[in-house]
Design an enzyme around this catalytic site. Structure first.
Site, PDB file in Angstrom:
ATOM      1  N   ALA A 275      44.658   0.625   7.566  1.00 41.37           N
ATOM      2  CA  ALA A 275      43.375  -0.041   7.850  1.00 41.37           C
ATOM      3  C   ALA A 275      42.270   0.550   6.978  1.00 41.37           C
ATOM      4  O   ALA A 275      41.433  -0.169   6.433  1.00 41.37           O
ATOM      5  CB  ALA A 275      43.022   0.106   9.333  1.00 41.37           C
TER       6      ALA A 275
ATOM      7  N   ARG B 237      36.767  -8.103   9.390  1.00 39.74           N
ATOM      8  CA  ARG B 237      35.770  -7.043   9.201  1.00 39.74           C
ATOM      9  C   ARG B 237      34.393  -7.557   8.773  1.00 39.74           C
ATOM     10  O   ARG B 237      33.457  -6.802   8.648  1.00 39.74           O
ATOM     11  CB  ARG B 237      36.308  -6.004   8.215  1.00 39.74           C
ATOM     12  CG  ARG B 237      35.425  -4.764   8.077  1.00 39.74           C
ATOM     13  CD  ARG B 237      36.208  -3.612   7.552  1.00 39.74           C
ATOM     14  NE  ARG B 237      35.397  -2.503   7.119  1.00 39.74           N
ATOM     15  CZ  ARG B 237      35.044  -2.278   5.851  1.00 39.74           C
ATOM     16  NH1 ARG B 237      35.418  -3.124   4.896  1.00 39.74           N
ATOM     17  NH2 ARG B 237      34.324  -1.230   5.547  1.00 39.74           N
TER      18      ARG B 237
ATOM     19  N   HIS C 164      41.099   6.098   3.588  1.00 43.74           N
ATOM     20  CA  HIS C 164      39.941   6.121   2.684  1.00 43.74           C
ATOM     21  C   HIS C 164      40.255   6.991   1.472  1.00 43.74           C
ATOM     22  O   HIS C 164      39.994   6.618   0.342  1.00 43.74           O
ATOM     23  CB  HIS C 164      38.708   6.728   3.364  1.00 43.74           C
ATOM     24  CG  HIS C 164      38.245   5.999   4.586  1.00 43.74           C
ATOM     25  ND1 HIS C 164      37.608   6.639   5.622  1.00 43.74           N
ATOM     26  CD2 HIS C 164      38.306   4.699   4.930  1.00 43.74           C
ATOM     27  CE1 HIS C 164      37.308   5.762   6.553  1.00 43.74           C
ATOM     28  NE2 HIS C 164      37.718   4.580   6.163  1.00 43.74           N
TER      29      HIS C 164
ATOM     30  N   CYS D 131      44.393   3.005  11.755  1.00 44.56           N
ATOM     31  CA  CYS D 131      45.451   3.670  10.985  1.00 44.56           C
ATOM     32  C   CYS D 131      45.067   3.781   9.514  1.00 44.56           C
ATOM     33  O   CYS D 131      44.081   3.209   9.060  1.00 44.56           O
ATOM     34  CB  CYS D 131      46.762   2.911  11.142  1.00 44.56           C
ATOM     35  SG  CYS D 131      46.726   1.291  10.346  1.00 44.56           S
TER      36      CYS D 131
HETATM   37 FE1  CFM Z   1      31.990   4.055   6.598  1.00 45.96          FE
HETATM   38 FE2  CFM Z   1      31.688   3.633   8.966  1.00 45.96          FE
HETATM   39 FE3  CFM Z   1      34.082   3.333   7.792  1.00 45.96          FE
HETATM   40 FE4  CFM Z   1      32.031   1.629   7.268  1.00 45.96          FE
HETATM   41 FE5  CFM Z   1      32.951  -0.169   9.151  1.00 45.96          FE
HETATM   42 FE6  CFM Z   1      32.587   1.910  10.785  1.00 45.96          FE
HETATM   43 FE7  CFM Z   1      34.966   1.568   9.661  1.00 45.96          FE
HETATM   44 MO1  CFM Z   1      34.110  -0.101  11.489  1.00 45.96          MO
HETATM   45  S1  CFM Z   1      30.372   2.891   7.534  1.00 45.96           S
HETATM   46  S2  CFM Z   1      33.462   2.559   5.982  1.00 45.96           S
HETATM   47  S3  CFM Z   1      31.838  -0.540   7.321  1.00 45.96           S
HETATM   48  S4  CFM Z   1      32.998   5.104   8.232  1.00 45.96           S
HETATM   49  S5  CFM Z   1      31.884  -0.093  10.944  1.00 45.96           S
HETATM   50  S6  CFM Z   1      31.084   3.577  10.995  1.00 45.96           S
HETATM   51  S7  CFM Z   1      34.516   2.151  11.634  1.00 45.96           S
HETATM   52  S8  CFM Z   1      35.032  -0.544   9.435  1.00 45.96           S
HETATM   53  S9  CFM Z   1      36.160   2.889   8.430  1.00 45.96           S
END
Ligand code: CFM
Length: 548
Positions: A63, A94, A194, A60
Site C-alpha cells: 500500500a 485514495r 515508502h 501494508c
Molecule cells: Fe504522508 Fe500521511 Fe502517508 Fe500522505 Fe495519505 Fe496519511 Fe497515508 Mo492516508 S501525508 S503519504 S497522503 S504519511 S492520508 S497522514 S495515511 S495515504 S501513507
C-alpha cells in the site's frame, strides 16, 4: 507552550488505556502512550510491530509503495503482480487527483492493472504470466514506463520481478520497465513501502533526463500526493509567487518531470515520513538541499513561502511572496473572524498516518481549538521527536530488511546549490535545512501522544476526553460517530478538500465549523446506549445475524 490544565490527568488516562491488556501487552503499549513535554521531549516507541490481536489502523508495505508514492504519477502503467483483490481494493480509493494538459495525454490512474494470479501461478510460478501482462500493457498503451508491484505471494514463491522487468525493458527499448519488492509483509506497516518506493524512483527515474530546466527559482515539492486537489492549490500559489515547480513527488506528476527533477535547486518536503529518503539521496548525489515546509494552514503556508524566498535569497522574490500573502490573507482572515467565536475553546484529537496528525494541528490552532491527543499510525520516532534523535534510533531486524541505497556524489552532476557557510546562515535564520523538528515540540505540555492507536484505545480516549471532533479515517469513522462525536477523515477528506494553502484553509474552517457546531451529535444514541441496556447489552437491540 502553556500547560493544558483543564483536561484529565494524562497519567491516569494512560493507566486506563492499558489496564485491560495482559501484562506483557500493557507493558509494550505503555511505551507508545506518552505524556508530552515540548521542552524535554520524551521518547516514543514507534515503527515496531503491532501486537497480534490488537485492531490497528495500519496498512501494508505494498500500500505504501504502490498506493502512496507511485500511484499518483499518471503516466506510468502500474501493474500489480498478485491476486486480483490487492489491485481491485486499492483501485481509485485514495483520491489522488491529476490534471493532464490535454485530453490526449496519458493518464492511467483510472485503470486497474493486475496479473490476476491464480493457484496455478502460485504453485508453478507467475513470471510467465507477469511477462505476458507487461507485453499486453505495452501493446495496448505504449507507455513511457511500466512499474511492477509485488504482493505477498510473489515473495513467498520467489518470482523475480526485477529480472522479468529487465528482460522486457531490453526487449522494448523505449519503455522503462522496473519492479518493486514491496510485498505486503516486508515491514511493520506501509512505511516500509515508502522507503522501497523512494529507492526505486531514485534508481530508475530521477536523473535520467539532464535537459536544463527553465525558471529562475526552481524547486521540487516532495511528499505531496494531491489528495482532494491539495497539490493544485500549492501549484497555484507557487505560480503566483514566481516559483517554478519542476516536479512534485508525486501528486499530479508525470514520469518526465520526475526524470528531470534533479535540475531543481531546492527540494521542499511536505510529508516527511513518506519521502525523507529521497530528500537525503538527492542532496548527496546532486547537491540539492531539502527543507521542511507545510502548506497545511494559512499561517504555515505564508511561513513556508517566506522560507522558500529566504532560501533563494532574492529580493524580488521576497517582495513577490509578500505580495501574494498580502493578497491571500485578508480573504482567509474574513472567514476566520466569522467562524472563530463558534470554534474557539473546542478540542480535537488527530490519529492519522505519518504526517497529517502533526500538520492539521495548525489549522485547529487557527480555529482556536486545542489538540488534546494525537498520534501517527506508522511514523518513526523522528516524526514525533524530531530528526535529532535519528542517531539514537535502534535499527531492528524489520528495518534491516529494507535496502539502504549506497549513494555517492554524482561525478558529473553533483553541484552543491549552497555552500556550507550559506546553509549555516540559513539555519540561523530559522530555516529547517535538511531537518525536521517533529510533532511533539508543537503540542502542549501534558497532551497525550499515542503511536499506532488501537481501536479499543480510541474508544476509551473518546469516553474520557469527549473531544469535539476526532480526526482519523474510514475505518474509525462510523464507530466514533455512533458515540456522538463527529469524525473528520483526514485521509480522504470525506470527499472534500483541498485543505492546503489559503483557499484550502478556508475550506477546512467551514467544514470543521459545520461539524463541531452541528447539534445532531448530541442527539445520537447508539443502540447500546438506549434504555433497558444492561452491561452494555441493549434489550432492544436488533441484531442483524441469523438465529435458529
Ligand atoms: Fe504522508 Fe500521511 Fe502517508 Fe500522505 Fe495519505 Fe496519511 Fe497515508 Mo492516508 S501525508 S503519504 S497522503 S504519511 S492520508 S497522514 S495515511 S495515504 S501513507
Amino acid at each position: 507552550m502553556e500547560a493544558n490544565t483543564h483536561f484529565p490527568d494524562p497519567s491516569q488516562v494512560r493507566e486506563e488505556l492499558i489496564q485491560k491488556y495482559p501484562t506483557k501487552v500493557a507493558k509494550k503499549r505503555a511505551k507508545s502512550i506518552i505524556i508530552n513535554d515540548p521542552q524535554i521531549i520524551p521518547e516514543v516507541q514507534a515503527n515496531v510491530r503491532t501486537v497480534p490481536g490488537i485492531i490497528t489502523q495500519r496498512g501494508c508495505s505494498y500500500a505504501g509503495c504502490k498506493g502512496v508514492v507511485l500511484g499518483p504519477t499518471r503516466d506510468i502503467v502500474n501493474i500489480v503482480h498478485g491476486p486480483i483483490g490487492c489491485s481491485f481494493y486499492a483501485w481509485m480509493t485514495r483520491r489522488n487527483q491529476t490534471r493532464t494538459e490535454s485530453l490526449m495525454d496519458a493518464n492511467y490512474i483510472p485503470y486497474c492493472f493486475s496479473t490476476d494470479m491464480q493457484e496455478e501461478n502460485v504453485v508453478f510460478g507467475g513470471e510467465k504470466k507477469l511477462k505476458q501482462a507487461i507485453q499486453e500493457a505495452y501493446d495496448l498503451f505504449h507507455p513511457k514506463s511500466i512499474a511492477i508491484f509485488s504482493t505477498c505471494p510473489v515473495g513467498l514463491i520467489g518470482d523475480d520481478v526485477h529480472a522479468a522487468s529487465k528482460e522486457m525493458r531490453e526487449k522494448f527499448g523505449d519503455c522503462n520497465v522496473f519492479g518493486f519488492s514491496c510485498e505486503g509483509y516486508r515491514g511493520v506497516s506501509q512505511s516500509a513501502g515508502h522507503h522501497i518506493a523512494n529507492n526505486g524512483v531514485f534508481k530508475h527515474m530521477v536523473g535520467r533526463d539532464n535537459t536544463p530546466s527553465e525558471g529562475k527559482f526552481k524547486l521540487n515539492l516532495l511528499g505531496e500526493y494531491n489528495i482532494g486537489g491539495d497539490a493544485f492549490e500549492i501549484e497555484r500559489i507557487f505560480e503566483k509567487a514566481g516559483l517554478t515547480l519542476i516536479s512534485s513527488f508525486s501528486g499530479n506528476s508525470t514520469i518526465s518531470q520526475l526524470e528531470n527533477s534533479h535540475t531543481a535547486d531546492l527540494n521542499v518536503i511536505q510529508c516527511h515520513r513518506s519521502i525523507n529518503y529521497m530528500g537525503d539521496m538527492m542532496e548527496t548525489k546532486y547537491g540539492i538541499p531539502w527543507m521542511k515546509v507545510s502548506f497545511v494552514g494559512a499561517e504555515s503556508s505564508a511561513k513556508s513561502l517566506r522560507k522558500i524566498a529566504e532560501y533563494f535569497g532574492d529580493e524580488e522574490l521576497k517582495a513577490q511572496v509578500e505580495a501574494v500573502i498580502a493578497e491571500e490573507m485578508p480573504k482567509v482572515k474574513a472567514i476566520i473572524d466569522e467562524i472563530l467565536p463558534r470554534t474557539k475553546g473546542k478540542t480535537a484529537m488527530l490519529f492519522v498516518g505519518g504526517s497529517r496528525a502533526h500538520h492539521y494541528q495548525d489549522l485547529f490552532t487557527e480555529l482556536g481549538m486545542t489538540t488534546v491527543a494525537a498520534g501517527y499510525e506508522f511514523a518513526h520516532r523522528d516524526d514525533y521527536e524530531g530528526r535529532d534523535v535519528l542517531p539514537k534510533i535502534k535499527v531492528d531486524a524489520d528495518s534491516k530488511n529494507i535496502e539502504e541505497l549506497k549513494v555517492l556524489p554524482d561525478p558529473e552532476l553533483y553541484n552543491p546549490r549552497k555552500t556550507e557557510a550559506e546553509l549555516e546562515a540559513l539555519k540561523e535564520k530559522g530555516l529547517e535545512i535538511n531537518g525536521y523538528s517533529g510533532m511533539m515540540q508543537q503540542m502542549t505540555k501534558k497532551s497525550l501522544v499515542v503511536d499506532d492507536l488501537s481501536h479499543y484505545e480510541s474508544e476509551k480516549l473518546i469516553e474520557i476526553y469527549k473531544p469535539d471532533i476526532f480526526c482519523a479515517g474510514i475505518k474509525e469513522k462510523y464507530v466514533v460517530q455512533k458515540m456522538g462525536v463527529p469524525l473528520k477523515q483526514l485521509h480522504s477528506y470525506d470527499y472534500g478538500g483541498p485543505y492546503t494553502g489559503f483557499e484550502g484553509a478556508v475550506n477546512f474552517y467551514k467544514d470543521i465549523d459545520r461539524m463541531v457546531n452541528n447539534p445532531v451529535w448530541k442527539l445520537i444514541k447508539a443502540p447500546w446506549q438506549k434504555t433497558g441496556a444492561t452491561n452494555g447489552v441493549s434489550k432492544g437491540l436488533e441484531a442483524s445475524y441469523v438465529t435458529q
